[in-house]
Design an enzyme around this catalytic site. Structure first.
Site, PDB file in Angstrom:
ATOM      1  N   VAL A  74       9.057   2.572   0.755  1.00  0.00           N
ATOM      2  CA  VAL A  74       7.658   3.478   0.580  1.00  0.00           C
ATOM      3  C   VAL A  74       6.770   3.093   2.088  1.00  0.00           C
ATOM      4  O   VAL A  74       6.332   3.979   2.513  1.00  0.00           O
ATOM      5  CB  VAL A  74       6.826   2.908  -0.402  1.00  0.00           C
ATOM      6  CG1 VAL A  74       5.624   3.405  -0.582  1.00  0.00           C
ATOM      7  CG2 VAL A  74       7.485   3.197  -1.704  1.00  0.00           C
ATOM      8  N   ARG A 123      14.366  -7.307   8.406  1.00  0.00           N
ATOM      9  CA  ARG A 123      13.887  -5.891   8.054  1.00  0.00           C
ATOM     10  C   ARG A 123      13.184  -5.522   9.201  1.00  0.00           C
ATOM     11  O   ARG A 123      13.210  -4.263   9.774  1.00  0.00           O
ATOM     12  CB  ARG A 123      13.141  -5.851   6.891  1.00  0.00           C
ATOM     13  CG  ARG A 123      13.108  -4.494   6.308  1.00  0.00           C
ATOM     14  CD  ARG A 123      12.699  -4.475   4.846  1.00  0.00           C
ATOM     15  NE  ARG A 123      13.878  -3.926   4.010  1.00  0.00           N
ATOM     16  CZ  ARG A 123      13.578  -3.255   2.748  1.00  0.00           C
ATOM     17  NH1 ARG A 123      12.225  -3.602   2.316  1.00  0.00           N
ATOM     18  NH2 ARG A 123      14.272  -2.582   2.139  1.00  0.00           N
ATOM     19  N   THR A 169       7.056  -4.260  -6.508  1.00  0.00           N
ATOM     20  CA  THR A 169       6.478  -4.761  -7.845  1.00  0.00           C
ATOM     21  C   THR A 169       7.533  -4.643  -9.159  1.00  0.00           C
ATOM     22  O   THR A 169       7.388  -3.668 -10.041  1.00  0.00           O
ATOM     23  CB  THR A 169       5.162  -3.661  -8.244  1.00  0.00           C
ATOM     24  OG1 THR A 169       5.708  -2.366  -8.225  1.00  0.00           O
ATOM     25  CG2 THR A 169       4.019  -3.753  -7.269  1.00  0.00           C
ATOM     26  N   LEU A 172       8.914  12.749 -15.390  1.00  0.00           N
ATOM     27  CA  LEU A 172      10.019  13.468 -14.532  1.00  0.00           C
ATOM     28  C   LEU A 172      11.338  12.702 -15.515  1.00  0.00           C
ATOM     29  O   LEU A 172      12.183  13.758 -15.637  1.00  0.00           O
ATOM     30  CB  LEU A 172       9.968  13.008 -13.211  1.00  0.00           C
ATOM     31  CG  LEU A 172       8.874  13.650 -12.264  1.00  0.00           C
ATOM     32  CD1 LEU A 172       8.806  13.056 -10.994  1.00  0.00           C
ATOM     33  CD2 LEU A 172       9.420  15.162 -12.085  1.00  0.00           C
ATOM     34  N   CYS A 190      12.009   3.182  -9.163  1.00  0.00           N
ATOM     35  CA  CYS A 190      10.963   3.732  -9.787  1.00  0.00           C
ATOM     36  C   CYS A 190      10.833   3.593 -11.335  1.00  0.00           C
ATOM     37  O   CYS A 190      10.123   3.423 -12.163  1.00  0.00           O
ATOM     38  CB  CYS A 190      10.456   4.629  -9.021  1.00  0.00           C
ATOM     39  SG  CYS A 190       9.839   4.318  -7.505  1.00  0.00           S
TER      40      CYS A 190
HETATM   41  C1  UDX Z   1       8.978  -0.159  -4.329  1.00  0.00           C
HETATM   42  C2  UDX Z   1       8.882   1.135  -5.007  1.00  0.00           C
HETATM   43  O1  UDX Z   1       9.806   2.346  -4.458  1.00  0.00           O
HETATM   44  C3  UDX Z   1       7.385   1.476  -5.109  1.00  0.00           C
HETATM   45  O2  UDX Z   1       7.071   2.579  -5.993  1.00  0.00           O
HETATM   46  C4  UDX Z   1       6.947   0.376  -5.542  1.00  0.00           C
HETATM   47  O3  UDX Z   1       5.468   0.652  -6.143  1.00  0.00           O
HETATM   48  C5  UDX Z   1       6.873  -0.843  -4.842  1.00  0.00           C
HETATM   49  O4  UDX Z   1       8.357  -1.180  -4.583  1.00  0.00           O
HETATM   50  P1  UDX Z   1       9.810  -0.246  -1.805  1.00  0.00           P
HETATM   51  O5  UDX Z   1       9.059   0.208  -0.617  1.00  0.00           O
HETATM   52  O6  UDX Z   1      10.802   0.876  -2.142  1.00  0.00           O
HETATM   53  O7  UDX Z   1       8.692   0.055  -2.983  1.00  0.00           O
HETATM   54  O8  UDX Z   1      10.156  -1.522  -1.965  1.00  0.00           O
HETATM   55  P2  UDX Z   1      11.012  -2.607  -0.662  1.00  0.00           P
HETATM   56  O9  UDX Z   1      11.812  -1.597  -0.078  1.00  0.00           O
HETATM   57  O10 UDX Z   1      11.335  -3.590  -1.574  1.00  0.00           O
HETATM   58  O11 UDX Z   1       9.972  -2.929   0.329  1.00  0.00           O
HETATM   59  C6  UDX Z   1       8.887  -3.839  -0.049  1.00  0.00           C
HETATM   60  C7  UDX Z   1       8.499  -4.671   1.081  1.00  0.00           C
HETATM   61  O12 UDX Z   1       7.577  -5.730   0.938  1.00  0.00           O
HETATM   62  C8  UDX Z   1      10.126  -5.481   1.350  1.00  0.00           C
HETATM   63  O13 UDX Z   1      10.421  -5.232   2.694  1.00  0.00           O
HETATM   64  C9  UDX Z   1       9.371  -7.064   1.198  1.00  0.00           C
HETATM   65  O14 UDX Z   1       9.921  -7.883   2.381  1.00  0.00           O
HETATM   66  C10 UDX Z   1       7.815  -6.977   1.594  1.00  0.00           C
HETATM   67  N1  UDX Z   1       6.826  -7.677   1.313  1.00  0.00           N
HETATM   68  C11 UDX Z   1       7.147  -8.239  -0.250  1.00  0.00           C
HETATM   69  C12 UDX Z   1       6.409  -8.758   2.086  1.00  0.00           C
HETATM   70  O15 UDX Z   1       6.071  -8.246   3.202  1.00  0.00           O
HETATM   71  N2  UDX Z   1       5.277  -9.370   1.545  1.00  0.00           N
HETATM   72  C13 UDX Z   1       5.357  -9.864   0.179  1.00  0.00           C
HETATM   73  O16 UDX Z   1       4.408 -10.816  -0.205  1.00  0.00           O
HETATM   74  C14 UDX Z   1       6.171  -9.046  -0.572  1.00  0.00           C
HETATM   75  C1  UDX Z   2      11.039   9.261  -7.802  1.00  0.00           C
HETATM   76  C2  UDX Z   2       9.994  10.481  -8.007  1.00  0.00           C
HETATM   77  O1  UDX Z   2      10.521  11.669  -7.759  1.00  0.00           O
HETATM   78  C3  UDX Z   2       8.997  10.075  -7.052  1.00  0.00           C
HETATM   79  O2  UDX Z   2       8.006  11.268  -7.151  1.00  0.00           O
HETATM   80  C4  UDX Z   2       8.394   8.833  -6.996  1.00  0.00           C
HETATM   81  O3  UDX Z   2       7.494   8.807  -5.999  1.00  0.00           O
HETATM   82  C5  UDX Z   2       9.468   7.804  -7.006  1.00  0.00           C
HETATM   83  O4  UDX Z   2      10.631   8.177  -8.106  1.00  0.00           O
HETATM   84  P1  UDX Z   2      13.147   8.759  -6.774  1.00  0.00           P
HETATM   85  O5  UDX Z   2      13.637   7.901  -7.443  1.00  0.00           O
HETATM   86  O6  UDX Z   2      13.164   8.434  -5.157  1.00  0.00           O
HETATM   87  O7  UDX Z   2      11.840   9.558  -6.660  1.00  0.00           O
HETATM   88  O8  UDX Z   2      14.291   9.946  -7.010  1.00  0.00           O
HETATM   89  P2  UDX Z   2      14.369  11.331  -7.746  1.00  0.00           P
HETATM   90  O9  UDX Z   2      14.732  12.291  -7.083  1.00  0.00           O
HETATM   91  O10 UDX Z   2      13.270  11.248  -8.554  1.00  0.00           O
HETATM   92  O11 UDX Z   2      15.785  10.741  -8.597  1.00  0.00           O
HETATM   93  C6  UDX Z   2      15.655   9.722  -9.538  1.00  0.00           C
HETATM   94  C7  UDX Z   2      16.887   9.684 -10.238  1.00  0.00           C
HETATM   95  O12 UDX Z   2      16.905  10.757 -11.291  1.00  0.00           O
HETATM   96  C8  UDX Z   2      18.223   9.708  -9.533  1.00  0.00           C
HETATM   97  O13 UDX Z   2      19.173   8.856  -9.973  1.00  0.00           O
HETATM   98  C9  UDX Z   2      18.420  11.247  -9.730  1.00  0.00           C
HETATM   99  O14 UDX Z   2      19.951  11.515  -9.752  1.00  0.00           O
HETATM  100  C10 UDX Z   2      18.258  11.297 -11.067  1.00  0.00           C
HETATM  101  N1  UDX Z   2      17.919  12.808 -11.445  1.00  0.00           N
HETATM  102  C11 UDX Z   2      17.113  13.729 -11.019  1.00  0.00           C
HETATM  103  C12 UDX Z   2      18.947  13.432 -12.275  1.00  0.00           C
HETATM  104  O15 UDX Z   2      19.721  12.873 -13.251  1.00  0.00           O
HETATM  105  N2  UDX Z   2      18.535  14.720 -12.878  1.00  0.00           N
HETATM  106  C13 UDX Z   2      17.715  15.602 -12.428  1.00  0.00           C
HETATM  107  O16 UDX Z   2      17.490  16.649 -12.592  1.00  0.00           O
HETATM  108  C14 UDX Z   2      16.922  15.052 -11.385  1.00  0.00           C
END
Ligand code: UDX
Ligand code: UDX
Length: 448
Positions: A14, A40, A92, A227, A276
């Protein structure tokens, strides 16, 4: 107030892409993405073909903005101090112990960020919740900031991210909506406006929707729940299709042609995965129970139950096909990512599917175009429970190319809808297609 310096804590799926796009679209703002994870950050600063997140279009954005006004760093305190606006984009996950274990969101990283900001900040800051959080988390963050802060003013906004992995850059360029929630006070509304001004650099004003903090926090959880609910609805019907001779793809198309329903998110599959949907729905269920809304909680919990049923059902189909025992059967698992066009495998159905097949005696050969061998074994180590072999490589191998797939194998299973699988010639091998992407597979949840 005009923002000149942004800091984002969390350089994950994100934080990384979102900040890269803000930096690209706002060349006058310095954007620093910080993370505790040194590897990272090193990868974000390294060669463009090995960025830690794979997203179509991301390398181009990073190539343009990195070093100009986009920076990746482990110097968290320095970046917090310099910034007027701080995004919290740390993970989270679902809590694994304590009250709410298995359901509630674990807020310890978010709370640690709030403490860190409070201790370091010497000037007023706008603190933005980018991570998906339970409704009313802003209250907790504000309490920490005000208690631990050094007399400076903190304003909290909620600005949830709606990007989907695999299309993150396009989603950020052309968002359906940007949601900004703020406190209904004069300073709260001023803070909302500073963030509106940033997004207005590339998002049409009509798509920027401002609300109170609680609506914004809850809208993110509710959007993901709705969704996922559509996917569980269609997946539940795929089971009925198989009993009755109806075709799930035709059913999906017929239902989706009603413009009130629409075609999107009605594709039957082997179940949804990703970081998510499950986490956010469990969190929603926990919240409903917390407020005594047991019927509402049970309604949403059913979305997860059907998803687990679907994952299990697909694995069971294969086991049944081979008469209930897979001992010595060589089975290929194509696709490990939770969806196509990402290297992310968090909560991927493939992980659970592979575990069930392995437990029933299968010898697994796994291939994914973007998920590395190391990540696959680390997922097995992390997610599999009792069934884990002592030597993890016993009975499991990872192919480094689709061309290495031996077509004399007992069966091929498709778990992710990668384009390469659609084009591949599987000759006479038995193919079980959990994504319904092939027109001539032996069994397909997607095809019915
Ligand atoms: C995910 C989900 O996608 C999002 O919807 C949710 O709300 C938060 O977790 P994402 O960016 O995919 O977000 O998570 P991740 O790729 O695990 O990145 C989080 C980063 O935060 C990691 O790189 C971790 O090292 C970092 N982190 C975590 C810090 O820098 N400080 C901390 O205290 C904890
Ligand atoms: C989701 C939400 O779409 C996004 O808005 C939010 O910010 C984070 O969570 P993401 O999890 O990245 O995004 O991908 P998404 O395209 O939503 O797919 C989620 C899962 O559902 C995947 O495993 C996908 O293959 C599955 N999926 C999606 C289905 O099985 N059928 C569908 O028709 C659509």
């Amino acid at each position: 107030m005009k923002i000149k310096n942004i800091c984002c804590i969390g350089a994950g799926y994100v934080g990384g892409p979102t900040m890269a796009v803000i930096a690209l679209k706002c060349p006058d703002i310095k954007v620093t993405v910080v993370d505790l994870n040194k590897e990272r950050i090193a990868a974000w600063n390294g060669p463009l073909d090995t960025l830690p997140v794979y997203e179509p279009g991301l390398t181009e954005v990073v190539a343009e903005a990195r070093g100009r006004n986009l920076f990746f760093s482990t110097e968290v305190d320095k970046a917090i101090e310099e910034a007027e606006m701080i995004f919290i984009a740390v993970n989270t996950p679902t809590k694994t112990k304590g009250e709410g274990a298995g359901m509630a969101a674990d807020l310890r990283y978010v709370e640690a960020c709030a403490k860190n900001i409070a201790q370091v900040a010497k000037t007023d800051k706008v603190v933005i919740e980018k991570s998906t959080l339970p409704v009313r988390t802003a209250e907790k963050i504000k309490e920490i900031l005000d208690r631990e802060g050094k007399g400076v003013h903190f304003e909290i906004l909620s600005n949830p991210e709606f990007l989907a992995e695999g299309t993150a850059i396009q989603d950020l360029f052309k968002s359906d909506r940007v949601l900004i929630g703020g406190y209904e006070t004069e300073s709260g509304q001023k803070a909302v406006q500073t963030l509106v001004d940033i997004y207005a650099n590339w998002i049409p004003k009509v798509k920027i929707f401002t609300t109170n903090v609680w609506s914004s926090e809850l809208a993110k959880l509710a959007s993901n729940a709705m969704l996922a609910q559509r996917i569980s609805s269609i997946n539940s019907l795929s089971a009925l299709c198989e009993k009755t001779g109806a075709n799930i793809n035709e059913l999906s198309e017929a239902i989706g042609m009603d413009h009130r329903i629409g075609q999107k998110f009605l594709k039957a599959s082997v179940g949804f995965g990703g970081s998510c949907f499950q986490k956010d729905i469990l969190n929603l269920v926990y919240l409903c129970r917390h407020y005594g809304l047991d019927e509402v909680a049970e309604y949403w919990h059913q979305v997860i139950k059907i998803n687990n049923y679907q994952k299990d059902r697909f694995a069971q189909k294969i086991i049944d096909y081979f008469g209930g025992d897979l001992t010595g059967k060589r089975i290929a698992i194509l696709g490990w990512a939770f969806k196509a066009n990402t290297n992310d495998s968090r909560e991927s159905p493939a992980i659970y599917f592979a575990e069930k097949l392995f437990k029933t005696g299968a010898i697994l050969e796994i291939y994914d175009p973007m998920v590395s061998k190391e990540s696959i074994f680390s997922d097995i180590d992390f997610y599999w429970e009792a069934s884990k072999p002592k030597d993890i490589t016993t009975g499991i191998s990872v192919l480094n190319s689709l061309n290495k797939l031996d077509l004399s194998i007992d069966a091929v299973t498709i778990l992710t809808e990668w384009e390469a699988f659609k084009r591949h010639d599987f000759s006479k091998t038995i193919v079980f297609d959990g994504r319904g992407i092939l027109s001539s597979s032996n069994y397909s949840i997607g095809k019915g």
